[in-house]
Design an enzyme around this catalytic site. Structure first.
Site, PDB file in Angstrom:
ATOM      1  N   ARG A 113       0.815  -1.239   0.000  1.00 16.18           N
ATOM      2  CA  ARG A 113       0.000   0.000   0.000  1.00 16.18           C
ATOM      3  C   ARG A 113       0.836   1.271   0.000  1.00 16.18           C
ATOM      4  O   ARG A 113       0.380   2.338   0.407  1.00 16.18           O
ATOM      5  CB  ARG A 113      -0.965   0.036   1.183  1.00 16.18           C
ATOM      6  N   LYS A 135       2.304  11.205 -11.562  1.00 15.67           N
ATOM      7  CA  LYS A 135       1.525  10.272 -12.378  1.00 15.67           C
ATOM      8  C   LYS A 135       2.336   9.008 -12.585  1.00 15.67           C
ATOM      9  O   LYS A 135       3.451   9.072 -13.112  1.00 15.67           O
ATOM     10  CB  LYS A 135       1.190  10.883 -13.738  1.00 15.67           C
ATOM     11  N   GLU A 177       8.712  17.464 -25.409  1.00 17.73           N
ATOM     12  CA  GLU A 177       7.920  17.869 -24.233  1.00 17.73           C
ATOM     13  C   GLU A 177       8.325  19.278 -23.775  1.00 17.73           C
ATOM     14  O   GLU A 177       7.516  20.001 -23.192  1.00 17.73           O
ATOM     15  CB  GLU A 177       8.084  16.862 -23.083  1.00 17.73           C
ATOM     16  N   LYS A 213       6.069  22.775 -15.282  1.00 17.75           N
ATOM     17  CA  LYS A 213       5.246  21.644 -14.844  1.00 17.75           C
ATOM     18  C   LYS A 213       4.996  21.720 -13.334  1.00 17.75           C
ATOM     19  O   LYS A 213       3.882  21.469 -12.862  1.00 17.75           O
ATOM     20  CB  LYS A 213       5.912  20.312 -15.218  1.00 17.75           C
ATOM     21  N   GLU A 223      -5.385  16.914 -11.769  1.00 21.95           N
ATOM     22  CA  GLU A 223      -5.840  17.165 -13.133  1.00 21.95           C
ATOM     23  C   GLU A 223      -7.342  17.398 -13.234  1.00 21.95           C
ATOM     24  O   GLU A 223      -8.034  16.788 -14.056  1.00 21.95           O
ATOM     25  CB  GLU A 223      -5.422  16.000 -14.054  1.00 21.95           C
ATOM     26  N   ARG A 227      -4.139  21.319 -15.038  1.00 21.98           N
ATOM     27  CA  ARG A 227      -3.133  20.309 -15.405  1.00 21.98           C
ATOM     28  C   ARG A 227      -3.417  19.665 -16.758  1.00 21.98           C
ATOM     29  O   ARG A 227      -2.507  19.125 -17.394  1.00 21.98           O
ATOM     30  CB  ARG A 227      -3.015  19.252 -14.292  1.00 21.98           C
ATOM     31  N   ASN A 231      -1.519  18.025 -21.343  1.00 20.61           N
ATOM     32  CA  ASN A 231      -1.844  16.989 -22.333  1.00 20.61           C
ATOM     33  C   ASN A 231      -1.819  17.522 -23.766  1.00 20.61           C
ATOM     34  O   ASN A 231      -2.166  16.796 -24.700  1.00 20.61           O
ATOM     35  CB  ASN A 231      -3.232  16.392 -22.049  1.00 20.61           C
ATOM     36  N   HIS A 234      -1.057  15.367 -26.773  1.00 18.99           N
ATOM     37  CA  HIS A 234      -1.102  13.966 -26.368  1.00 18.99           C
ATOM     38  C   HIS A 234      -2.344  13.233 -26.870  1.00 18.99           C
ATOM     39  O   HIS A 234      -2.300  12.011 -27.039  1.00 18.99           O
ATOM     40  CB  HIS A 234      -1.034  13.849 -24.839  1.00 18.99           C
ATOM     41  N   HIS A 238      -1.151  10.110 -28.593  1.00 19.97           N
ATOM     42  CA  HIS A 238      -1.279   8.748 -28.040  1.00 19.97           C
ATOM     43  C   HIS A 238      -1.889   7.809 -29.070  1.00 19.97           C
ATOM     44  O   HIS A 238      -1.504   6.646 -29.169  1.00 19.97           O
ATOM     45  CB  HIS A 238      -2.163   8.757 -26.789  1.00 19.97           C
ATOM     46  N   HIS A 251       7.517   8.305 -27.713  1.00 22.06           N
ATOM     47  CA  HIS A 251       6.427   9.112 -27.130  1.00 22.06           C
ATOM     48  C   HIS A 251       6.496  10.590 -27.538  1.00 22.06           C
ATOM     49  O   HIS A 251       5.532  11.163 -28.033  1.00 22.06           O
ATOM     50  CB  HIS A 251       6.479   8.970 -25.605  1.00 22.06           C
TER      51      HIS A 251
END
Ligand SMILES: NC(=O)c1ccc[n+]([C@@H]2O[C@H](COP(=O)([O-])OP(=O)(O)OC[C@H]3O[C@@H](n4cnc5c(N)ncnc54)[C@H](O)[C@@H]3O)[C@@H](O)[C@H]2O)c1
Length: 337
Positions: A113, A135, A177, A213, A223, A227, A231, A234, A238, A251
């Site tokens: 956990r 993330k 990026e 960032k 997000e 935030r 993206n 993206h 993606h 990427h």
């Protein structure tokens, strides 16, 4: 240089310094079990440097590349943690690029956990972007980052020296990026790419991108709104990445191609095209539009037939717009330029 990330759920330092991986213990306690997760492509010199400082450690290498962000590899790493008798007090070190960071973060978030983890990002992409923000994720089949958690590291060590062994294509990939960071929030950073040779300003580019960032994540960790700006590029990016089975393109290269669809000004598209072409980033390909559309709308960003998209009118002027997903098909048909 040092930045501090402060969110509702975490606070940690991001150290940016040549040679900082030679003195890890001055930043974090290594007198405990340390599980070093890396991939089989990371040069021994970086792995040995880290392990030599950890008296009770093990190194676990996964295959390099996106395939390691899988359920199978995730399970193997968890099993290795268990076999090394990792307890809640112990430390996981992610040593590598964004793949290792995402996988290690998710392992750390879920093993018992939640255990401590720190990141030593070794690609431009991970130094510029993925190592901060919390993330963590793995992929499910072709669908990227669909299983994961928000879970922050205790520390991020960015040693620019590690980039000396990074292949050129990988170096440029990550810079996409940073171009994105410039386009959404930092016009001076975007202009730097137009004016200068990125090689001469790598440290500044990484620092500026991280500042951007960090500021966004601090305001909207989970997000819910701001935030989402990160993206940019993206959504379709993606889709393109998955269309080519995560094989043909990296990427950042897909983010570069994906940005063009969401720039409203023809002139800005031309400026971006020039930068990408000069740096060797792809600007488009002959992908099947219908298939990219289908993959894109299967992605988690398409909820209830609505896709959250990010648009840029001019550098520094970015905004979020919810679109009916069918409009994505129209955009794809119109083409990137
Ligand atoms: N969590 C986030 O916020 C976030 C943000 C952006 C991207 N990502 C994820 O990041 C991943 C891509 O990361 P990446 O571009 O770093 O790819 P990567 O981790 O696959 O690394 C690229 C390649 O470079 C090699 N490498 C890494 N460092 C090296 C070094 N110093 N010297 C020599 N070789 C080295 C690796 O072994 C690998 O083969 C994607 O899975 C993407 O989804 C996550």
């Amino acid at each position: 240089m040092k930045l501090t990330m402060q969110t509702a759920s975490a606070e940690y330092d991001i150290i940016l310094e040549r040679g900082c991986i030679n003195r890890i213990s001055s930043f974090i306690n290594l007198n405990r079990k340390v599980f070093i997760l890396t991939d089989d492509n990371i040069p021994d010199r970086w792995v040995d440097t880290v392990q030599a400082q950890c008296p009770n450690s093990t190194v676990y290498r996964v295959a390099s590349g996106e395939e390691s962000k899988s359920m199978q590899t995730y399970e193997k790493v968890l099993t290795a943690c268990l076999e090394f008798h990792m307890s809640r007090k112990d430390l996981l070190i992610a040593l590598g690029g964004g793949v290792i960071g995402d996988l290690a973060g998710f392992v750390a978030a879920s093993y018992m956990r939640g255990i401590d983890f720190m990141s030593i990002p070794t690609t431009t992409l991970s130094q510029i972007d993925s190592s901060i923000g919390g993330k963590t994720a793995i992929n499910l089949g072709k669908v990227k980052n669909i299983v994961g958690a928000f879970y922050h590291p205790k520390l991020v060590l960015i040693d620019f020296d590690t980039l000396s062994t990074l292949p050129e294509r990988q170096k440029i990939n990550g810079l996409a990026e940073a171009i994105k960071a410039g386009l959404i929030r930092n016009p001076a950073l975007f202009e730097l790419f137009e004016r200068e040779d990125y090689e001469d300003h790598l440290e500044e580019i990484i620092y500026q991108s991280l500042c951007m960032k960090r500021d966004v994540v601090q305001q909207d960790e989970k997000e819910s709104n701001l935030r989402k700006l990160l993206n940019f590029g993206h959504t379709i990016g993606h889709g393109i990445e998955a269309y080519y089975n995560l094989e043909k393109y990296l990427h950042g290269e897909c983010v570069a191609m994906g940005m063009f669809y969401f720039i409203t000004s023809k002139e800005l598209k031309q400026r971006l095209k020039k930068i990408c072409t000069r740096m060797g980033l792809p600007i488009t390909d002959d992908y099947d539009i219908q298939k990219v559309y289908e993959i894109t709308t299967m992605d988690k960003k398409a909820a209830d037939g609505i896709v959250s998209t990010v648009w840029v009118d001019e550098p520094g002027k970015a905004y979020i717009k919810d679109l009916p997903q069918t409009e994505l098909l129209t955009l794809l048909k119109q083409g990137p330029f």
